[in-house]
Design an enzyme around this catalytic site. Sequence first.
Site, PDB file in Angstrom:
ATOM      1  N   LEU A  93       0.825  -1.202   0.000  1.00  0.00           N
ATOM      2  CA  LEU A  93       0.000   0.000   0.000  1.00  0.00           C
ATOM      3  C   LEU A  93       0.863   1.257   0.000  1.00  0.00           C
ATOM      4  O   LEU A  93       1.736   1.420   0.854  1.00  0.00           O
ATOM      5  CB  LEU A  93      -0.909   0.027   1.238  1.00  0.00           C
ATOM      6  CG  LEU A  93      -1.682  -1.259   1.557  1.00  0.00           C
ATOM      7  CD1 LEU A  93      -2.461  -1.089   2.844  1.00  0.00           C
ATOM      8  CD2 LEU A  93      -2.618  -1.614   0.403  1.00  0.00           C
ATOM      9  N   GLU A  94       0.632   2.125  -0.961  1.00  0.00           N
ATOM     10  CA  GLU A  94       1.252   3.454  -0.997  1.00  0.00           C
ATOM     11  C   GLU A  94       0.120   4.456  -0.844  1.00  0.00           C
ATOM     12  O   GLU A  94      -0.688   4.654  -1.757  1.00  0.00           O
ATOM     13  CB  GLU A  94       1.988   3.658  -2.326  1.00  0.00           C
ATOM     14  CG  GLU A  94       2.782   4.946  -2.400  1.00  0.00           C
ATOM     15  CD  GLU A  94       4.212   4.807  -1.898  1.00  0.00           C
ATOM     16  OE1 GLU A  94       4.963   5.786  -1.966  1.00  0.00           O
ATOM     17  OE2 GLU A  94       4.577   3.699  -1.450  1.00  0.00           O
TER      18      GLU A  94
END
Length: 472
Positions: free
Chosen positions: A228-229
Site C-alpha cells: 500500500l502506498e
Amino acid sequence: MTNPIEVRNPRTGKFDYVIIPPPLRLLAQQCKRTRRAQVRWQQLGLDGRIEALQQWKEAILSRRDRLTEALVNDTGRLSTSVLEIDSFLSSIDRWCKLAPELLQDSAKNTAIPFIALQQTSVPYPLVGVISPWNFPLLLSTIDTIPALLAGCAVIVKPSEIAPRFVAPLKIALSAVPELRDVLTFVEGAGETGSALIDNVDLVCFTGSVATGRKVAEAAAKRFIPAFLELGGKDPAIVLESANLELATSAILWGSVVNTGQSCLSIERIYVAESIFEKFYHQLVAKAYRLQLAYPTVESGEIGPIIAEKQAAIISDHLLDAVEKGAVIHCGGVIEDLGGGWWCRPTVLTQVNHSMKVMTEETFGPIMPIMPFSKLEEAVSLANDSIYGLSAAVFASEAEALEVAQQIDAGGISINDAGLTAIMHEGEKNAFKFSGLGGSRMGAAALKRFMRKKAILIKTNDTNDPWWFGNGE
C-alpha cells in the site's frame, strides 16, 4: 449488467467519456484466464519476458501522440503528461536492465558441512494493481513492470476518474501476443477494485488512507500480501544555514508540481524564525510568477484540479485556515474557468496545527509556513502527523543529515524536494499511515513479487537422516 460510468474532463467540466465496468462474474473469469496464461509467461524465461516488454515499448512509441492526447484529456496538463510518459518508458528499460541480476538463483554451502543450500524464487501467479488518478499512467505501471519481469501476470484497475490513457496501451498490447494474455486493464470504480482483490494472489494499491485500510483488511481476510502506498503530508524544514534561493525554488516546485496533486508534495513548511520573513517573501514572489495552463495547455505551468471532489477539499482547508487566523499572501481561491477547477499557488502564514491545512492531506498547490525557534520544535512539528511518506530538509549538509535521522518518514530529500520521484535506487518504506509493505524503489521493488524457496540438499553419502543418533 453493470452501469456505465461517465468521466469528467478536468479542463472543461464536461462528462465526455464513458467506461463500462465488467460484470463481477466476467471479471472473475478474466482473472482465471490471466492466471492460466501466467504459466506460459513464466516458462518463457526472463529473456523472453524482456523481449516482450521491449516490443510493447516500441508499439507504444509508435502511438505516443495518441497516448499523450489521452493523458492530457485525463489530467488537463501537458508538460507533466510528457514527463509521465517518458518516466514510464524509461522504467521499462531500467527494469529490463536490472532484472537479470536481481532474479538470479544462488547456491552455497551452509553452516552444517553436509547440507548445501539452493536459494530460488517463484513469482506470485496473479498480481492486482489498483491505481489512482493523479499520475494515471505512471502509477498504474510502477508496480506492473517489475511484477511482469518477475514472471507474474497482472491485472490493472486504474482510477475511474482518469481512465482514457488505457485505450492506447491496449492497442499497443495487441501487437505483443506473449504479453497481451498476461497484462489486462479493467475499468471500473470501487466495486471493481474490491472484486479484483477477491481474485488475485497479491495486491498493490495506491490511493487514500481510507480506501487503503479497506484494501488491507480485504487482503488480510484472503491471506494475500498487500503493498500500500497511501497519503502524505510531507514537511519541509528550513534552517538558518539554508541557501534561501535554492530552498524557495525547490519548495515551490515540490509544492505545485502537478498542481500539488502528488503524495510527494511538500504540504507544510517549517522555517527558522531568523529567516522566516525573508523566506516567505521570496516564496511569494516566485509563486506569483507561475501561471495557470489556461486557456490552453501551453499557457502556464499550473494545470487544473483533476478530481472535482479534490477542489472541495482544498477549498474547505483554505476556509478552515482563514477562519482560524491564517493569512493568505497569494492565491487562495478555487476558480471556475471554462468549466474546470483551478487553484493558483497559495502561500499562507499565521498557521498552526489546529488547522486542516497543516494536518490533513490537501493535495493542492498550497504552502502553509510556520516559524520555529529551536530545532527540536521543528522536528517535533514535522513528526506531528499520522503520515510519514517523505520530507525535505534545507541546511548545511551536516546539519541536514542530523535532522533527517530524526524525521519519521521513508524518504528524506536534502537541499531539494521530491528526489524520490526521480531517484529509484534507494529502498524506502512508508511510515505510519502512509503505507504498508515492501519498498517500491530499489531491488526490493522487484523481489517483493517473488516467493523465496530454500532447497536444502544433504550431500554426504550416509543412509542415516541428519538427526539419527542425536536422540536420547
